[in-house]
Design a protein around this motif. Structure first.
Motif, mmCIF file in Angstrom:
data_model
loop_
_atom_site.group_PDB
_atom_site.id
_atom_site.type_symbol
_atom_site.label_atom_id
_atom_site.label_comp_id
_atom_site.label_asym_id
_atom_site.label_seq_id
_atom_site.Cartn_x
_atom_site.Cartn_y
_atom_site.Cartn_z
ATOM 1 N N VAL A 61 7.748 56.905 32.184
ATOM 2 C CA VAL A 61 6.408 56.103 32.955
ATOM 3 C C VAL A 61 5.712 57.782 32.939
ATOM 4 N N PHE A 62 6.129 58.670 33.256
ATOM 5 C CA PHE A 62 5.236 59.906 33.135
ATOM 6 C C PHE A 62 5.037 60.289 31.807
ATOM 7 N N MET A 63 5.581 59.746 31.005
ATOM 8 C CA MET A 63 5.062 60.143 29.234
ATOM 9 C C MET A 63 3.433 59.255 29.718
ATOM 10 N N LYS A 64 3.481 58.079 30.014
ATOM 11 C CA LYS A 64 2.100 56.785 29.920
ATOM 12 C C LYS A 64 1.011 57.499 30.442
ATOM 13 N N LEU A 65 1.651 58.024 31.970
ATOM 14 C CA LEU A 65 0.696 59.267 32.918
ATOM 15 C C LEU A 65 -0.429 59.921 32.081
ATOM 16 N N ARG A 66 0.868 60.713 31.582
ATOM 17 C CA ARG A 66 0.162 61.869 30.890
ATOM 18 C C ARG A 66 -0.632 61.344 29.895
ATOM 19 N N ARG A 67 0.094 60.349 28.878
ATOM 20 C CA ARG A 67 -1.142 60.077 27.554
ATOM 21 C C ARG A 67 -2.288 59.584 28.532
ATOM 22 N N ASP A 68 -2.506 58.757 29.252
ATOM 23 C CA ASP A 68 -3.845 58.521 29.530
ATOM 24 C C ASP A 68 -4.762 59.296 30.597
ATOM 25 N N GLY A 69 -3.564 60.653 30.408
ATOM 26 C CA GLY A 69 -5.109 62.023 31.472
ATOM 27 C C GLY A 69 -5.130 61.794 32.647
ATOM 28 N N TYR A 70 -3.951 61.150 32.420
ATOM 29 C CA TYR A 70 -3.520 61.865 34.487
ATOM 30 C C TYR A 70 -3.123 63.135 35.525
ATOM 31 N N GLU A 71 -4.099 63.491 36.656
ATOM 32 C CA GLU A 71 -3.206 64.542 37.082
ATOM 33 C C GLU A 71 -2.312 63.734 37.877
ATOM 34 N N VAL A 72 -0.838 64.528 37.920
ATOM 35 C CA VAL A 72 0.448 63.958 37.940
ATOM 36 C C VAL A 72 1.162 64.698 39.194
ATOM 37 N N GLU A 73 1.778 64.765 40.542
ATOM 38 C CA GLU A 73 2.447 64.902 41.252
ATOM 39 C C GLU A 73 3.068 64.045 41.801
ATOM 40 N N TYR A 74 4.372 64.574 42.490
ATOM 41 C CA TYR A 74 5.401 63.818 43.210
ATOM 42 C C TYR A 74 4.861 64.066 44.939
ATOM 43 N N VAL A 75 5.479 63.001 45.453
ATOM 44 C CA VAL A 75 5.236 62.901 46.858
ATOM 45 C C VAL A 75 6.706 63.597 47.906
ATOM 46 N N ASN A 76 6.702 64.072 49.230
ATOM 47 C CA ASN A 76 7.730 63.894 49.677
ATOM 48 C C ASN A 76 6.780 63.503 50.578
ATOM 49 N N THR A 77 7.313 62.240 51.066
ATOM 50 C CA THR A 77 6.994 61.927 52.413
ATOM 51 C C THR A 77 7.269 63.237 53.907
ATOM 52 N N LYS A 78 5.964 63.200 55.393
ATOM 53 C CA LYS A 78 6.454 63.876 56.178
ATOM 54 C C LYS A 78 8.038 63.400 56.998
ATOM 55 N N ASP A 79 8.269 61.993 56.703
ATOM 56 C CA ASP A 79 8.998 61.177 57.366
ATOM 57 C C ASP A 79 10.331 60.944 56.415
ATOM 58 N N GLY A 80 10.017 62.456 55.595
ATOM 59 C CA GLY A 80 11.448 62.477 54.350
ATOM 60 C C GLY A 80 11.470 62.040 53.453
ATOM 61 N N TYR A 81 10.663 60.728 53.085
ATOM 62 C CA TYR A 81 11.127 59.661 52.023
ATOM 63 C C TYR A 81 10.137 60.591 50.462
ATOM 64 N N GLU A 82 10.287 60.394 49.535
ATOM 65 C CA GLU A 82 9.817 60.425 48.275
ATOM 66 C C GLU A 82 9.147 59.373 47.260
ATOM 67 N N ALA A 83 8.487 59.754 46.799
ATOM 68 C CA ALA A 83 7.688 58.854 45.744
ATOM 69 C C ALA A 83 7.619 59.317 44.619
ATOM 70 N N ASP A 84 7.539 58.689 43.614
ATOM 71 C CA ASP A 84 7.700 58.930 42.049
ATOM 72 C C ASP A 84 6.306 59.636 41.385
ATOM 73 N N PHE A 85 5.368 59.583 41.598
ATOM 74 C CA PHE A 85 3.914 59.913 41.094
ATOM 75 C C PHE A 85 2.671 59.599 41.808
ATOM 76 N N LEU A 86 2.206 60.818 42.245
ATOM 77 C CA LEU A 86 0.604 60.425 42.401
ATOM 78 C C LEU A 86 0.347 60.532 41.493
ATOM 79 N N ALA A 87 -0.940 59.785 40.794
ATOM 80 C CA ALA A 87 -0.977 60.011 39.728
ATOM 81 C C ALA A 87 -3.285 59.826 39.523
ATOM 82 N N ARG A 88 -3.764 61.131 39.447
ATOM 83 C CA ARG A 88 -5.449 61.126 39.973
ATOM 84 C C ARG A 88 -5.657 61.424 38.107
ATOM 85 N N ASP A 89 -6.631 59.648 38.249
ATOM 86 C CA ASP A 89 -7.680 60.242 37.186
ATOM 87 C C ASP A 89 -8.287 61.204 37.000
#
Length: 155
Positions: A61-89
């Motif tokens: 998934v990361f490699m596809k996002l990178r190949r498509d030109g997205y800037e990728v970050e991961y997210v740790n929320t205030k509630d203590g949960y994690e999301a794998d990817f926040l991708a911004r075109d």
């Protein structure tokens, strides 16, 4: 260790994914995630005694996002949960929230993925999210959908 990882990143063996935050202090305290540039490196360099393919799916998934030109970050929320990817075109600025999970048939796993996704979506005001799975497809409340990786890669 960090110097060594920096050299491997400079040599394009790994890619570095920082945490999503506005605070530079939080960015330096929270470690970045490192993804190998090829899933074959994971198979060649690790001894795997179980069929846990989740990390390989996350790398794909990361490699596809990178190949498509997205800037990728991961997210740790205030509630203590994690999301794998926040991708911004980079061009349009559109943001996508993406989780990767090999199998969501277990209720606890599915609940964990959806909680992390919802928490990150609410915190960052992202209206839709995707959970990329190996072979599961469903819709959760209309704004989160699970999609098989083969279909996601072809989209």
């Amino acid at each position: 260790m960090y110097d060594y990882l920096g050299h491997l990143t400079d040599a394009f063996v790994f890619s570095r994914v920082p945490i999503h935050t506005r605070s530079e202090n939080a960015r330096t305290i929270n470690p970045a995630k490192f993804y190998p540039i090829d899933t074959g490196l994971v198979n060649a360099m690790t001894f795997r005694n179980s069929a846990d393919n989740g990390p390989l799916l996350e790398i794909m998934v990361f490699m596809k996002l990178r190949r498509d030109g997205y800037e990728v970050e991961y997210v740790n929320t205030k509630d203590g949960y994690e999301a794998d990817f926040l991708a911004r075109d980079r061009i349009s600025g559109k943001r996508r929230m993406i989780q990767s999970c090999w199998d969501i048939s277990d209720e606890r796993t599915f609940g964990r993925e959806v909680r992390g996704m919802r928490s990150a979506m609410e915190e960052l005001s992202v209206s839709e999210g995707e959970i990329v799975t190996w072979d599961d497809e469903l819709s959760v409340d209309g704004n989160i959908r699970a999609v098989p990786v083969w279909k996601w890669l072809l989209a």
